[in-house]
Scaffold this motif. Structure first.
Motif, PDB file in Angstrom:
ATOM      1  N   MET A   1       0.818  -1.197   0.000  1.00 52.40           N
ATOM      2  CA  MET A   1       0.000   0.000   0.000  1.00 52.40           C
ATOM      3  C   MET A   1       0.862   1.263   0.000  1.00 52.40           C
ATOM      4  O   MET A   1       0.569   2.231  -0.701  1.00 52.40           O
ATOM      5  CB  MET A   1      -0.908  -0.054   1.224  1.00 52.40           C
ATOM      6  CG  MET A   1      -1.789   1.102   1.348  1.00 52.40           C
ATOM      7  SD  MET A   1      -3.108   0.876   0.185  1.00 52.40           S
ATOM      8  CE  MET A   1      -4.154   2.143   0.633  1.00 52.40           C
ATOM      9  N   GLU A   2       1.913   1.187   0.817  1.00 52.37           N
ATOM     10  CA  GLU A   2       2.785   2.340   0.909  1.00 52.37           C
ATOM     11  C   GLU A   2       3.506   2.582  -0.420  1.00 52.37           C
ATOM     12  O   GLU A   2       3.661   3.720  -0.853  1.00 52.37           O
ATOM     13  CB  GLU A   2       3.801   2.090   2.029  1.00 52.37           C
ATOM     14  CG  GLU A   2       4.634   3.295   2.324  1.00 52.37           C
ATOM     15  CD  GLU A   2       5.540   3.064   3.527  1.00 52.37           C
ATOM     16  OE1 GLU A   2       6.654   3.585   3.451  1.00 52.37           O
ATOM     17  OE2 GLU A   2       5.144   2.378   4.477  1.00 52.37           O
ATOM     18  N   LEU A   3       3.928   1.514  -1.101  1.00 50.68           N
ATOM     19  CA  LEU A   3       4.597   1.624  -2.392  1.00 50.68           C
ATOM     20  C   LEU A   3       3.653   2.192  -3.452  1.00 50.68           C
ATOM     21  O   LEU A   3       4.035   3.026  -4.274  1.00 50.68           O
ATOM     22  CB  LEU A   3       5.116   0.243  -2.814  1.00 50.68           C
ATOM     23  CG  LEU A   3       5.909   0.197  -4.116  1.00 50.68           C
ATOM     24  CD1 LEU A   3       7.200   0.987  -3.978  1.00 50.68           C
ATOM     25  CD2 LEU A   3       6.196  -1.235  -4.497  1.00 50.68           C
ATOM     26  N   GLU A   4       2.414   1.764  -3.411  1.00 51.58           N
ATOM     27  CA  GLU A   4       1.423   2.268  -4.360  1.00 51.58           C
ATOM     28  C   GLU A   4       1.162   3.752  -4.132  1.00 51.58           C
ATOM     29  O   GLU A   4       1.028   4.518  -5.090  1.00 51.58           O
ATOM     30  CB  GLU A   4       0.127   1.467  -4.171  1.00 51.58           C
ATOM     31  CG  GLU A   4      -0.866   1.667  -5.268  1.00 51.58           C
ATOM     32  CD  GLU A   4      -2.063   0.750  -5.084  1.00 51.58           C
ATOM     33  OE1 GLU A   4      -3.177   1.294  -5.022  1.00 51.58           O
ATOM     34  OE2 GLU A   4      -1.881  -0.476  -5.009  1.00 51.58           O
ATOM     35  N   TRP A   8       1.771   6.774  -6.858  1.00 49.59           N
ATOM     36  CA  TRP A   8       0.728   7.742  -7.198  1.00 49.59           C
ATOM     37  C   TRP A   8       1.209   9.166  -6.958  1.00 49.59           C
ATOM     38  O   TRP A   8       0.985  10.064  -7.752  1.00 49.59           O
ATOM     39  CB  TRP A   8      -0.522   7.457  -6.362  1.00 49.59           C
ATOM     40  CG  TRP A   8      -1.645   8.413  -6.645  1.00 49.59           C
ATOM     41  CD1 TRP A   8      -2.495   8.390  -7.686  1.00 49.59           C
ATOM     42  CD2 TRP A   8      -1.987   9.557  -5.873  1.00 49.59           C
ATOM     43  NE1 TRP A   8      -3.374   9.416  -7.622  1.00 49.59           N
ATOM     44  CE2 TRP A   8      -3.076  10.175  -6.494  1.00 49.59           C
ATOM     45  CE3 TRP A   8      -1.484  10.125  -4.686  1.00 49.59           C
ATOM     46  CZ2 TRP A   8      -3.669  11.316  -5.998  1.00 49.59           C
ATOM     47  CZ3 TRP A   8      -2.093  11.249  -4.197  1.00 49.59           C
ATOM     48  CH2 TRP A   8      -3.166  11.848  -4.861  1.00 49.59           C
ATOM     49  N   TRP A   9       1.934   9.371  -5.867  1.00 46.41           N
ATOM     50  CA  TRP A   9       2.463  10.699  -5.540  1.00 46.41           C
ATOM     51  C   TRP A   9       3.487  11.137  -6.588  1.00 46.41           C
ATOM     52  O   TRP A   9       3.520  12.298  -7.008  1.00 46.41           O
ATOM     53  CB  TRP A   9       3.092  10.650  -4.141  1.00 46.41           C
ATOM     54  CG  TRP A   9       3.579  11.976  -3.682  1.00 46.41           C
ATOM     55  CD1 TRP A   9       2.837  12.986  -3.152  1.00 46.41           C
ATOM     56  CD2 TRP A   9       4.929  12.442  -3.726  1.00 46.41           C
ATOM     57  NE1 TRP A   9       3.611  14.064  -2.854  1.00 46.41           N
ATOM     58  CE2 TRP A   9       4.929  13.756  -3.204  1.00 46.41           C
ATOM     59  CE3 TRP A   9       6.128  11.896  -4.141  1.00 46.41           C
ATOM     60  CZ2 TRP A   9       6.075  14.506  -3.095  1.00 46.41           C
ATOM     61  CZ3 TRP A   9       7.264  12.651  -4.016  1.00 46.41           C
ATOM     62  CH2 TRP A   9       7.245  13.954  -3.517  1.00 46.41           C
ATOM     63  N   ALA A  10       4.358  10.222  -7.047  1.00 44.26           N
ATOM     64  CA  ALA A  10       5.363  10.548  -8.062  1.00 44.26           C
ATOM     65  C   ALA A  10       4.678  10.909  -9.383  1.00 44.26           C
ATOM     66  O   ALA A  10       5.084  11.846 -10.070  1.00 44.26           O
ATOM     67  CB  ALA A  10       6.312   9.375  -8.258  1.00 44.26           C
ATOM     68  N   ALA A  11       3.633  10.172  -9.736  1.00 42.73           N
ATOM     69  CA  ALA A  11       2.898  10.470 -10.976  1.00 42.73           C
ATOM     70  C   ALA A  11       2.221  11.826 -10.873  1.00 42.73           C
ATOM     71  O   ALA A  11       2.167  12.582 -11.857  1.00 42.73           O
ATOM     72  CB  ALA A  11       1.870   9.383 -11.253  1.00 42.73           C
ATOM     73  N   LYS A  12       1.699  12.138  -9.708  1.00 38.69           N
ATOM     74  CA  LYS A  12       1.059  13.435  -9.501  1.00 38.69           C
ATOM     75  C   LYS A  12       2.083  14.553  -9.601  1.00 38.69           C
ATOM     76  O   LYS A  12       1.812  15.615 -10.157  1.00 38.69           O
ATOM     77  CB  LYS A  12       0.373  13.451  -8.133  1.00 38.69           C
ATOM     78  CG  LYS A  12      -0.459  14.663  -7.903  1.00 38.69           C
ATOM     79  CD  LYS A  12      -1.178  14.558  -6.570  1.00 38.69           C
ATOM     80  CE  LYS A  12      -1.980  15.809  -6.323  1.00 38.69           C
ATOM     81  NZ  LYS A  12      -2.612  15.798  -5.021  1.00 38.69           N
ATOM     82  N   GLN A  13       3.294  14.329  -9.107  1.00 34.39           N
ATOM     83  CA  GLN A  13       4.351  15.317  -9.168  1.00 34.39           C
ATOM     84  C   GLN A  13       4.804  15.548 -10.623  1.00 34.39           C
ATOM     85  O   GLN A  13       5.156  16.655 -10.999  1.00 34.39           O
ATOM     86  CB  GLN A  13       5.563  14.874  -8.329  1.00 34.39           C
ATOM     87  CG  GLN A  13       5.338  14.951  -6.838  1.00 34.39           C
ATOM     88  CD  GLN A  13       5.139  16.392  -6.389  1.00 34.39           C
ATOM     89  OE1 GLN A  13       4.009  16.844  -6.269  1.00 34.39           O
ATOM     90  NE2 GLN A  13       6.224  17.099  -6.139  1.00 34.39           N
ATOM     91  N   CYS A  14       4.814  14.524 -11.428  1.00 29.76           N
ATOM     92  CA  CYS A  14       5.243  14.641 -12.823  1.00 29.76           C
ATOM     93  C   CYS A  14       4.153  15.253 -13.701  1.00 29.76           C
ATOM     94  O   CYS A  14       4.379  15.496 -14.887  1.00 29.76           O
ATOM     95  CB  CYS A  14       5.627  13.270 -13.377  1.00 29.76           C
ATOM     96  SG  CYS A  14       7.126  12.613 -12.650  1.00 29.76           S
ATOM     97  N   ASN A  15       2.982  15.461 -13.122  1.00 27.92           N
ATOM     98  CA  ASN A  15       1.855  16.062 -13.849  1.00 27.92           C
ATOM     99  C   ASN A  15       1.554  15.232 -15.101  1.00 27.92           C
ATOM    100  O   ASN A  15       1.684  15.682 -16.223  1.00 27.92           O
ATOM    101  CB  ASN A  15       2.173  17.515 -14.225  1.00 27.92           C
ATOM    102  CG  ASN A  15       0.914  18.240 -14.661  1.00 27.92           C
ATOM    103  OD1 ASN A  15      -0.191  17.731 -14.517  1.00 27.92           O
ATOM    104  ND2 ASN A  15       1.100  19.422 -15.180  1.00 27.92           N
ATOM    105  N   MET A  16       1.166  14.031 -14.912  1.00 30.87           N
ATOM    106  CA  MET A  16       0.944  13.090 -15.989  1.00 30.87           C
ATOM    107  C   MET A  16      -0.467  13.205 -16.561  1.00 30.87           C
ATOM    108  O   MET A  16      -1.168  12.214 -16.713  1.00 30.87           O
ATOM    109  CB  MET A  16       1.178  11.657 -15.490  1.00 30.87           C
ATOM    110  CG  MET A  16       2.591  11.392 -15.057  1.00 30.87           C
ATOM    111  SD  MET A  16       3.751  11.489 -16.416  1.00 30.87           S
ATOM    112  CE  MET A  16       3.456   9.960 -17.230  1.00 30.87           C
ATOM    113  N   GLU A  17      -0.864  14.378 -16.899  1.00 31.29           N
ATOM    114  CA  GLU A  17      -2.146  14.552 -17.573  1.00 31.29           C
ATOM    115  C   GLU A  17      -1.905  14.294 -19.054  1.00 31.29           C
ATOM    116  O   GLU A  17      -1.316  15.106 -19.763  1.00 31.29           O
ATOM    117  CB  GLU A  17      -2.680  15.954 -17.334  1.00 31.29           C
ATOM    118  CG  GLU A  17      -2.976  16.219 -15.865  1.00 31.29           C
ATOM    119  CD  GLU A  17      -3.468  17.636 -15.657  1.00 31.29           C
ATOM    120  OE1 GLU A  17      -3.828  18.292 -16.652  1.00 31.29           O
ATOM    121  OE2 GLU A  17      -3.474  18.074 -14.514  1.00 31.29           O
ATOM    122  N   LEU A  18      -2.361  13.169 -19.557  1.00 29.71           N
ATOM    123  CA  LEU A  18      -2.050  12.728 -20.908  1.00 29.71           C
ATOM    124  C   LEU A  18      -2.699  13.604 -21.968  1.00 29.71           C
ATOM    125  O   LEU A  18      -2.133  13.823 -23.039  1.00 29.71           O
ATOM    126  CB  LEU A  18      -2.473  11.272 -21.088  1.00 29.71           C
ATOM    127  CG  LEU A  18      -1.688  10.270 -20.238  1.00 29.71           C
ATOM    128  CD1 LEU A  18      -2.204   8.863 -20.491  1.00 29.71           C
ATOM    129  CD2 LEU A  18      -0.211  10.340 -20.533  1.00 29.71           C
TER     130      LEU A  18
END
Length: 145
Positions: A1-4, A8-18
């Motif tokens: 859970m912690e890894l997931e 998710w936090w890293a993806a949010k930081q990279c602003n992965m709005e496709l």
């Protein structure tokens, strides 16, 4: 859970709005295509100007039927001699073609053939000089004083 959660936090930081990233990429590709088109157009304009300048520098030679011409001997390559002329023969123009070709006839052997008009130049025969004024030159007379 912690890894997931960390992923998710890293993806949010990279602003992965496709959707936004895809639109941005399309704009970049369109800009690159415009730059290519501008470069193509400017190179075409440069080529046109260069061709116009080159064509303006070319001297057009107009030959007439019956005119005497000299032919440039371009195959005289190996040790032609320092002062030997590459222009030879005496030829007569038989026919002039619209694309620049000229049909000539040799006065020596009577053979007819076609050549490019750039390899010919007019032959000027010996001119007769008329009305020659002579001015005699005298030695200057020195006077001793």
């Amino acid at each position: 859970m912690e890894l997931e959660h960390k992923a998710w936090w890293a993806a949010k930081q990279c602003n992965m709005e496709l959707d936004v990233a895809g639109q941005h990429r399309k704009l970049q590709l369109q800009e690159l295509e415009e730059i290519r088109n501008d470069a193509y157009e400017s190179s075409r304009i440069y080529e046109e100007k260069t061709k116009a300048f080159h064509d303006k520098q070319i001297l057009r030679k107009n030959f007439k039927v019956g005119q005497k011409v000299l032919l440039f001997h371009s195959r005289l390559k190996l040790f032609p001699g320092k002062l030997r002329s590459r222009w030879g023969g005496s030829f007569v123009v038989i026919n002039v073609f619209p694309h620049g070709g000229v049909e000539i006839k040799s006065l020596k052997i009577g053979k007819e053939f076609k050549v490019n008009g750039h390899r010919l130049k007019p032959y000027y025969e010996n001119f007769q000089t008329l009305n020659i004024d002579e001015a005699p030159l005298y030695e200057p007379a020195y006077v001793d004083e």
